[in-house]
Design a protein around this motif. Structure first.
Motif, mmCIF file in Angstrom:
data_model
loop_
_atom_site.group_PDB
_atom_site.id
_atom_site.type_symbol
_atom_site.label_atom_id
_atom_site.label_comp_id
_atom_site.label_asym_id
_atom_site.label_seq_id
_atom_site.Cartn_x
_atom_site.Cartn_y
_atom_site.Cartn_z
ATOM 1 N N VAL A 6 -7.133 -1.298 15.397
ATOM 2 C CA VAL A 6 -7.175 -2.758 15.637
ATOM 3 C C VAL A 6 -5.881 -3.288 14.875
ATOM 4 O O VAL A 6 -5.772 -3.255 13.684
ATOM 5 N N GLU A 7 -4.998 -3.540 15.743
ATOM 6 C CA GLU A 7 -3.340 -3.852 14.977
ATOM 7 C C GLU A 7 -2.795 -4.818 16.069
ATOM 8 O O GLU A 7 -2.532 -4.359 17.263
ATOM 9 N N ASP A 8 -1.964 -5.868 15.691
ATOM 10 C CA ASP A 8 -1.455 -6.792 16.366
ATOM 11 C C ASP A 8 0.256 -6.301 16.598
ATOM 12 O O ASP A 8 0.916 -6.946 17.262
ATOM 13 N N ASP A 9 0.705 -5.823 15.563
ATOM 14 C CA ASP A 9 2.128 -5.280 15.374
ATOM 15 C C ASP A 9 2.637 -4.345 16.282
ATOM 16 O O ASP A 9 1.938 -2.979 15.996
ATOM 17 N N LEU A 50 -8.222 -0.728 10.765
ATOM 18 C CA LEU A 50 -8.309 -1.998 10.824
ATOM 19 C C LEU A 50 -6.891 -2.652 9.881
ATOM 20 O O LEU A 50 -7.131 -2.260 8.890
ATOM 21 N N ASP A 51 -6.194 -3.348 10.738
ATOM 22 C CA ASP A 51 -5.287 -4.197 10.239
ATOM 23 C C ASP A 51 -5.955 -5.591 9.571
ATOM 24 O O ASP A 51 -7.055 -5.797 10.141
ATOM 25 N N LEU A 52 -5.423 -5.931 8.322
ATOM 26 C CA LEU A 52 -6.077 -7.122 7.782
ATOM 27 C C LEU A 52 -5.453 -8.662 8.414
ATOM 28 O O LEU A 52 -6.068 -9.361 8.586
ATOM 29 N N GLY A 53 -3.995 -8.574 8.757
ATOM 30 C CA GLY A 53 -3.561 -9.532 9.251
ATOM 31 C C GLY A 53 -3.445 -9.944 10.747
ATOM 32 O O GLY A 53 -2.584 -9.426 11.478
ATOM 33 N N LEU A 54 -4.402 -10.315 11.258
ATOM 34 C CA LEU A 54 -4.749 -10.355 12.699
ATOM 35 C C LEU A 54 -4.496 -11.950 13.165
ATOM 36 O O LEU A 54 -4.688 -12.808 12.378
ATOM 37 N N SER A 100 -2.171 2.077 2.619
ATOM 38 C CA SER A 100 -1.262 1.014 2.700
ATOM 39 C C SER A 100 -0.243 1.437 3.772
ATOM 40 O O SER A 100 0.048 2.593 4.218
ATOM 41 N N LYS A 101 0.260 0.410 4.162
ATOM 42 C CA LYS A 101 1.170 0.767 5.353
ATOM 43 C C LYS A 101 2.657 1.433 4.896
ATOM 44 O O LYS A 101 3.258 1.875 5.702
ATOM 45 N N SER A 102 2.684 1.412 3.835
ATOM 46 C CA SER A 102 3.887 2.063 3.082
ATOM 47 C C SER A 102 3.670 3.609 2.899
ATOM 48 O O SER A 102 4.490 4.395 2.365
#
Ligand code: CA
Length: 226
Positions: A6-9, A50-54, A100-102
């Protein structure tokens, strides 16, 4: 083994999907919380990333909603918010892991594999059934010390059976786990692949390890009884 991302980017979606598909997973992508929610309720996913900033809802709110609806699928938060308090809030909201995405993508892949072992109560990444060895980290298989080359799909099927060694795995379970959301396949593909797998791991007069349970499915093991 199917995962839900689940990711919008779009760039993160493409990168993560490419890495996980290369590691042998099927990945369904949801671009917002609403479709993530719908897929999470409908599909049988091994792990949800799951991404947090959706765009339509905070990822933590979606996490809470899924947990309150009784969804027990392991959920791994993948986010750029990686302050200690963010990680604490994520885990305390019902996430099973936090990345983390990093981080390097190999770590994400390893954490997904660890969550899958937890799901099936398996501690050792080396799965053994008699003299058959399945290394889930390198996705390599050997029998009696001799390496057996498998296609990615054959490997996924064998790993799925091995995670449930000694238990009956139904055709529907296999089909959902390996081919979910792929409309080009049908459930008799399962029998075809079981046939391929048997030829490779039981060929040359070796002791059969994949047993058919009439009307139900298959058992991987030494002597499942009938
Ligand atoms: Ca985002």
């Amino acid at each position: 083994m199917t995962l839900l991302l689940v990711e919008d980017d779009t760039s993160v979606q493409e990168l993560v999907t490419a890495v996980l598909e290369k590691a042998g997973f099927s990945v369904d992508v949801a671009k917002d919380a609403a479709s993530g929610h719908r897929l999470a309720l409908a599909g049988k996913y091994e792990v949800i990333i799951l991404d947090l900033g959706l765009p339509d809802m905070d990822g933590l709110a979606l996490l809470g909603k899924l947990r309150s609806q009784g969804i027990t699928t392991h959920i791994l938060i993948l986010t750029s918010k990686d302050e200690p308090e963010d990680r604490i809030r994520g885990l305390d909201s019902g996430a099973d892991d936090y990345v983390s995405k990093s981080c390097v993508l190999a770590e994400l892949e390893a954490r997904v594999r660890a969550l899958i072992r937890r799901k099936y109560n398996v501690k050792n990444p080396l799965l053994k059934v008699e003299d058959l060895e399945i290394n889930t980290a390198t996705r390599s298989v050997s029998r009696g010390g001799k390496r057996i080359p498998l296609t990615p799909r054959e490997y996924s099927l064998l790993e799925f059976l091995a995670l449930k060694t000694g238990q009956v795995v139904t055709r529907a379970d296999i089909w959902e786990s390996l081919y979910a959301m792929d409309p080009s396949t049908s459930s008799n593909v399962v029998d075809v692949y079981i046939g391929y797998l048997r030829k490779k791991i039981e060929g040359d007069g070796l002791k059969p390890l994949i047993h058919t349970r009439r009307g139900t499915g298959f058992v991987l093991g030494s002597d499942p009884g009938e």
